[in-house]
Design an enzyme around this catalytic site. Sequence first.
Site, PDB file in Angstrom:
ATOM      1  N   ASP A  62      54.140  -7.227 -41.393  1.00 21.03           N
ATOM      2  CA  ASP A  62      54.716  -8.229 -42.270  1.00 21.03           C
ATOM      3  C   ASP A  62      55.480  -9.204 -41.372  1.00 21.03           C
ATOM      4  O   ASP A  62      55.788  -8.886 -40.214  1.00 21.03           O
ATOM      5  CB  ASP A  62      55.649  -7.537 -43.277  1.00 21.03           C
ATOM      6  CG  ASP A  62      56.368  -8.503 -44.181  1.00 21.03           C
ATOM      7  OD1 ASP A  62      55.752  -9.507 -44.586  1.00 21.03           O
ATOM      8  OD2 ASP A  62      57.550  -8.265 -44.487  1.00 21.03           O
TER       9      ASP A  62
ATOM     10  N   ASP B 216      58.478 -11.650 -42.534  1.00 20.52           N
ATOM     11  CA  ASP B 216      59.906 -11.724 -42.808  1.00 20.52           C
ATOM     12  C   ASP B 216      60.560 -10.347 -42.793  1.00 20.52           C
ATOM     13  O   ASP B 216      60.081  -9.415 -43.446  1.00 20.52           O
ATOM     14  CB  ASP B 216      60.148 -12.383 -44.169  1.00 20.52           C
ATOM     15  CG  ASP B 216      59.725 -13.837 -44.167  1.00 20.52           C
ATOM     16  OD1 ASP B 216      60.160 -14.567 -43.265  1.00 20.52           O
ATOM     17  OD2 ASP B 216      58.950 -14.231 -45.059  1.00 20.52           O
TER      18      ASP B 216
END
Length: 408
Positions: free
Chosen positions: A28, A30
């Site tokens: 991922d 963020d």
Amino acid sequence: SYPTRLSTGTRKMSQLASIDSFHAVGFDLDHTLIRYKLQPFMKMIYESAAFHMVHDYGHDESILQFDDQALDFCLKGIFLDQKHGNFLKLAADGSIIRGYHGTKRMSDDDLTATYGKNRKHPRFAEVKDTYEYSDTCFFYDGYYEIPAAALSARLIDFFDEKSGRDQPYKFWGDVYKSFHKAFAYEDYKADSAGKFFQLILAHPENYAERCSDSVINWLKSLKQSGKKLFIITYSSIEVACLMLDYILGADVWRELFNVVSTNAKKPGFFNPENAKESKCYVYNDGKKKCFNGKWIEHGIYSDGHCINLLEYLTSSTEKSDPKVLYFGDSIRADIVGPKRFLPWTCGLISDEVGTEGFRGQQLEWNTFWGNGIKKYSDFCIPSLQYLADNPKMSFEQYPPHDWASATF
């Protein structure tokens, strides 16, 4: 086609071994690759939305400032009871551990009067296994969302004092629209763009850390060992590229990652039932164009579906069922999402388990949130820096429940 999913709990720790055993490693963006400075980050989100609440929807200026009280309210896994204006911390079985009406702690008598002697959330069954939102049961999943809890609690306090608790709360739509405006990124350079992206892209150094040399070297070592590296992010294609430029350098990340999937609507991105309805766009020369072909090396895509990624990984690794390791910070989107449909090994990145977390509070692994981490994540670490510092570690060294300073 989708590979056969392992049933939850069937993977043995010995199968986790070390990172050497995987053909592909995904991230991922963020709060995983990007490490945000959490207090200024959430302050900026809160105040960006509060600006719209006051100036666009006429709410009181007392909610504008993010302070220590608001920070203390920013915890993952809090359930919202819109009808009563309550914020609830739930146990793994849906019983209420504690609750707040607005920012004020509810007594045991208050909780019993509202939810009955058993003190159970009436809609808990709708989310207890899927960790997905329902129309009547919502919880705050990540750092982009939890400032909304603090803002809403402040509003409840204000309206209680002004009109009394018997009045229905009618501001929820304003909260939703204010956060939507704060995160608008269609044209982030325009005056009408959301303040969040104006601020973070103008001064990323105020809110995000650059990746350390050791993390960059660790990523390079994974690539050099023959692994395919990919990113799956909810961020827009434009913002993702700009933030990757900042944390890694434009030339570095484009060389490191074989595929970048942006605007991925996790957890639905992983659900095979959504594959036929998905549309995909490719990012070339700063422009987004409709794309219907197979994903290729160093492609940067928007929208799309996990089936596109799986086809790429199968082809590029020359494995019919490549072993995939994936890191993310959201138990809902990055852990439960893929684990429901794929045999991936998923590691949770969680600030709450290490020294990077907020003010020390009691360990609570018996919560809905803590139980989900234990049940679905294969291991749990505070940041990727842990792996960069210990590249030969075995993941069995970091089972979720062994962290003694976690707050959920």
